[in-house]
Design an enzyme around this catalytic site. Structure first.
Site, PDB file in Angstrom:
ATOM      1  N   CYS A  76       0.824  -1.183  -0.056  1.00  0.00           N
ATOM      2  CA  CYS A  76       0.066   0.180   0.001  1.00  0.00           C
ATOM      3  C   CYS A  76       1.018   1.413   0.050  1.00  0.00           C
ATOM      4  CB  CYS A  76      -0.825   0.033   1.208  1.00  0.00           C
ATOM      5  SG  CYS A  76      -0.087   0.111   2.805  1.00  0.00           S
ATOM      6  N   CYS A  98       3.258   1.643   2.815  1.00  0.00           N
ATOM      7  CA  CYS A  98       4.732   1.203   2.680  1.00  0.00           C
ATOM      8  C   CYS A  98       5.643   1.972   2.055  1.00  0.00           C
ATOM      9  CB  CYS A  98       4.650  -0.302   1.854  1.00  0.00           C
ATOM     10  SG  CYS A  98       3.673  -1.371   2.610  1.00  0.00           S
ATOM     11  N   ASP A 108      -3.853  16.375 -27.554  1.00  0.00           N
ATOM     12  CA  ASP A 108      -2.800  16.205 -28.456  1.00  0.00           C
ATOM     13  C   ASP A 108      -3.403  16.339 -29.979  1.00  0.00           C
ATOM     14  OD1 ASP A 108      -0.120  16.079 -29.576  1.00  0.00           O
ATOM     15  OD2 ASP A 108      -0.480  13.908 -29.910  1.00  0.00           O
ATOM     16  N   ASP A 135      -1.221  10.858 -27.626  1.00  0.00           N
ATOM     17  CA  ASP A 135      -0.766   9.650 -28.220  1.00  0.00           C
ATOM     18  C   ASP A 135       0.672   9.975 -28.627  1.00  0.00           C
ATOM     19  OD1 ASP A 135      -1.465   7.534 -30.203  1.00  0.00           O
ATOM     20  OD2 ASP A 135      -0.176   8.851 -31.332  1.00  0.00           O
ATOM     21  N   ASP A 173       4.079  12.516 -25.332  1.00  0.00           N
ATOM     22  CA  ASP A 173       2.861  12.804 -24.516  1.00  0.00           C
ATOM     23  C   ASP A 173       3.215  12.193 -23.196  1.00  0.00           C
ATOM     24  OD1 ASP A 173       1.500  14.363 -26.547  1.00  0.00           O
ATOM     25  OD2 ASP A 173       0.903  12.274 -27.412  1.00  0.00           O
TER      26      ASP A 173
END
Length: 823
Positions: free
Chosen positions: A109, A112, A518, A715, A719
């Site tokens: 988690c 941690c 984009d 994409d 990016d």
């Protein structure tokens, strides 16, 4: 044997060589035995004096030596201090600082992550620690003159975790091993849990309607036998994590989980053995099953993220062709890319990947940088121009001088940007875990107070009431409130072609105020197409296309592919073809010579003077323009570019109707970016072109600094940092793999209408999460006091907890029926 070699005498006790000039003797088993030191002499004398001489008669091996007493794990850690071993994963930082990427095992988690970062930051010499929870990768910077890497690894092991150098293949194996283990635990809990639940129904009805004692006891014993494997095997991770938390004096979520499981199970075993009271085996198995299910889904998302991240690392080839000067000339040799150094000369054949950043020394070609820039059009490169590692040489062989290698390359920089952006995401999970820690402490203190009170007031019922408090306040419904809703919502998304890769996706979509797009591969199709034909001579449009297609059949350039597709019905054949990389192509068609290419190329072939106004008008749109010319003059011009997706404008209108503000950020030229913005309906002031990955990320951060919640749709590798930096990110399924891993959602469907519906589903998911949390908190606020004053029996607390959890799940399942547009 040579006379000058002495026979070595060994200590009879420890078997080490006896130093010259040493005379320590002890009589053992009737003979005088040599000893290497006073220590062995004293120990041997003590053994003899104690009448234990048989130790020497029956021993099978010598006592362990000093080196043998060092644990293997410590010895392996020391190996990582070797500079040769560090060469593959450690880099030099500023001054004496060193940097390394590690994989952490045992992370369950966000707490941690917090614990490891806090613990390591207390060590002398540690400059920086950043741990990415999604990938379990740790970026650590340290002063090697104050602390060594082995000390860091040992410090991590000291608090119950394991760390080792980052290796993509090893990480995938670890994830696969963890997935299989969790699947086994989950399968066992589910299979046995169903049987226990059916028996529990019979027991509950028996309590209400009557059941013979022998059958009642038999069913309890069967439940016990079915629950034991669930507790010992399936619930094992909770116990390990809880013990690790307790050793660090910290109350994580697994502490009450473990107490609830052990308390309910222990009480059930006692009642089964005594034949009195109720059993709670059904609560135990159901609790374990639901928690394991949530963790299994979390692991699945993390595994997908990790796999795609490694594809970014693997964009660089493993082998390069290095040119070496020898007495008989220049020889080409294949070497590992890791061995390349700045100043080396390499040869890159057509179709090969550029191994490092460098400068072209010889040759001309077109370079496909789509995986790095996200743009589809290859870029012509000539001597003196730069090449970026990870890009692809499309046409002709090149000779390059290496300028940057390893972590200094542009690709490595993008990788670090991605990792940094992911690490700097708002740590909602960490905040939730810290809040839960306080809740856990309050519950534990309250349970202890209730136990103490009832121990004094009514010792016969203190255990039942304490268990009831732990069970009834067990944060099962609270822990299921969000993951069940997210699981149902993401399931609905997946069925409609939208793959959510992070649990916060729908929640953040609901809060989004801005959507940033984009261009290439997002609002456009990401593929070069013929957009328009301008004819300037007696040739018709079809004739110009047929001649062009005949010439381009001799080229592998992506522009050639688009022109061949446009003139695919042409039966003409070109001969005497000459290809000039970065310029164009020249040949004869039906006995006439033609040249096809950019303006400088065709002008040079026939000494043409293309009108500047006409040239400026053709380039006004920002599209790529290819000219066809001959001895007669200029015949035609072809405009090529990326085609806008058919439903892009509908998407923009739908998002604007939902009150979202829209931006377009692109690495392409500004004229092209503005044309696309006009076409889809985005304000020109909010469309910016010519941006690098860093600049895109800065624009998003500027919006966030003004209070915006940004959803990024992109994409391509460029990016990746901005996708990771946005609060929620969406990547097109056809995009580069690193864009997918950086995204919180992957759009596999080609229908933009599903994306609009995803924002609506996000808001609905947020409402259901609030309803679930309100119910879970309200239930605990009502049930806790009732259990504390003894009004709720453990079996009733288990039913209440179960009913609470089932209600939360049933409410969340309403999301699975969400409807999406079909076109």
């Amino acid at each position: 044997m040579p006379q000058n070699i002495k026979e070595v005498t060994h200590c009879y006790h420890c078997a080490l060589p006896v130093p010259e000039g040493t005379d320590h003797q002890v009589e053992i088993l009737g003979e005088s035995r040599p000893m290497c030191c006073k220590g062995c002499e004293a120990v041997a004398c003590a053994i003899v004096a104690g009448g234990l001489e048989d130790f020497y008669r029956f021993r099978t091996e010598n006592p362990p030596q000093g080196e043998e007493l060092v644990p293997d794990s410590i010895r392996r850690m020391k190996l990582y201090d070797n500079p040769q071993i560090q060469k593959s994963f450690v880099s030099d930082g500023q001054g004496k600082l060193r940097e390394a990427a590690l994989i952490l095992e045992g992370i369950t988690c966000a707490a941690c992550v917090w614990l490891n970062e806090k613990h390591l930051n207390t060590l002398p010499g540690i400059a920086k620690v950043q741990i990415n929870y999604a990938t379990h990768r740790a970026q650590i910077s340290w002063d090697d003159s104050k602390i060594h890497l082995s000390d860091i690894l040992a410090a991590i092991a000291q608090i119950g975790y394991q760390a080792h150098p980052y290796d993509p293949d090893k990480q995938q194996k670890l994830l696969e091993r963890e997935r299989q283990l969790q699947l086994k635990r989950l399968g066992l809990a589910g299979a046995l849990g169903m049987q226990v639940m059916m028996i529990a129904v019979a027991l509950y009805f028996g309590d209400w309607m009557g059941m013979e004692a022998k059958f009642h006891g038999f069913l309890q014993w069967v439940s016990l036998l079915l629950t034991i494997p669930v507790v010992l095997y399936s619930a094992q991770p909770f116990f390990i994590s809880a013990w690790r938390d307790l050793r660090q004096w910290r109350a994580g979520m697994d502490v009450p989980v473990s107490l609830g499981i052990l308390g309910a199970f222990g009480a059930s075993v006692w009642n089964t053995l005594s034949g009195e009271g109720h059993v709670y085996y059904d609560s135990v198995v159901m609790f374990v099953f639901f928690l394991l299910t949530a963790r299994f889904f979390e692991l699945a998302g993390r595994r997908r993220s990790s796999e795609a991240t490694e594809r970014l690392v693997r964009m660089t080839p493993t082998v390069a062709n290095r040119l070496v000067k020898q007495s008989d000339g220049v020889v080409e040799e294949a070497v590992a890319v890791a061995e390349l150094q700045a100043g080396d000369r390499v040869r890159i054949r057509a179709g090969e990947v550029v191994p490092a950043d460098g400068v072209i020394l010889r040759g001309r070609s077109s370079i496909d940088e789509s995986l790095l820039t996200g743009e589809s059009l290859p870029v012509p490169r000539a001597p003196g121009e730069a090449l970026v590692g990870g890009s692809v040489n499309v046409e002709s062989p090149l000779e390059m001088r290496v300028e940057k290698v390893g972590r200094d390359t542009a690709l490595s920089h993008i990788d670090r940007l991605l990792d940094r952006a992911q690490t700097e995401k708002p740590a909602i999970t960490q905040l939730a875990d810290r809040a839960a820690s306080w809740f856990v402490l309050v519950v534990l203190v309250l349970a202890a107070g209730v136990a103490l009170y009832w121990w004094n007031a009514d010792p016969q019922h203190w255990l039942e009431i304490t268990i009831a408090v732990l069970v009834v306040t067990c944060p099962c419904a609270l822990s299921l409130a969000t993951p069940t809703a997210i699981t149902a919502g993401t399931g609905a998304l997946t069925r409609n072609g939208l793959l959510a890769t992070h649990g916060h996706t729908l929640e953040t979509l609901a809060r989004a105020t801005h959507v940033v797009f984009d261009k290439t591969g997002t609002l456009t199709e990401g593929k070069i197409r013929l957009l328009d034909v301008h004819v300037f001579s007696e040739l018709t449009r079809d004739q110009a296309l047929q001649i062009t297609a005949a010439l381009e059949r001799h080229s592998e350039h992506p522009i050639a592919t688009a022109l061949i597709e446009a003139g695919k019905h042409s039966s003409l054949v070109a001969d005497a073809v000459e290809n000039t990389p970065g310029g164009g192509i020249k040949g004869r068609v039906k006995g006439l010579e033609y040249a096809l290419g950019n303006a400088p190329f065709v002008s040079a072939q026939y000494d043409l003077a293309i009108d500047k106004d006409r040239l400026a008008e053709l380039h006004l749109s920002g599209n790529t323009v290819v000219f066809l010319a001959g001895h007669e003059g200029l015949h035609a011009a072809f405009e090529l570019g990326d085609k806008i997706r058919g439903d892009a404008r509908t998407l923009v209108q739908g998002l604007r109707a939902d009150g979202l503000k829209l931006w377009l950020l692109s690495g392409d030229q500004s004229p092209v970016t503005h044309r696309i913005a006009r076409s889809v309906g985005i304000d020109q002031k909010q469309a910016i072109g010519g941006l690098s990955p860093d600049q895109k990320l800065k624009h998003v951060q500027a919006l966030q600094s003004q209070g915006a919640v940004v959803a990024m749709v992109g994409d391509g590798v460029n990016d990746a940092p901005v996708l990771a930096g946005a609060q929620v990110s969406i990547a097109m399924g056809s995009g580069a793999q690193v864009a997918l891993v950086s995204a919180d959602m992957i759009m596999l469907s080609k229908r933009f209408s599903t994306l609009t519906a995803a924002f609506t589903l996000g808001r609905k998911t947020q409402r259901i999460i609030r309803q679930n949390i309100s119910w879970a908190v309200g239930y605990n606020l009502l049930a806790l006091p009732a259990a504390a004053i003894g009004l709720v029996a453990p079996w009733l607390a288990a039913i209440g907890m179960s009913a609470s959890s089932l209600l939360v799940v049933a409410n969340a399942l309403r999301l699975s029926r969400a409807k999406f547009p079909e076109n």
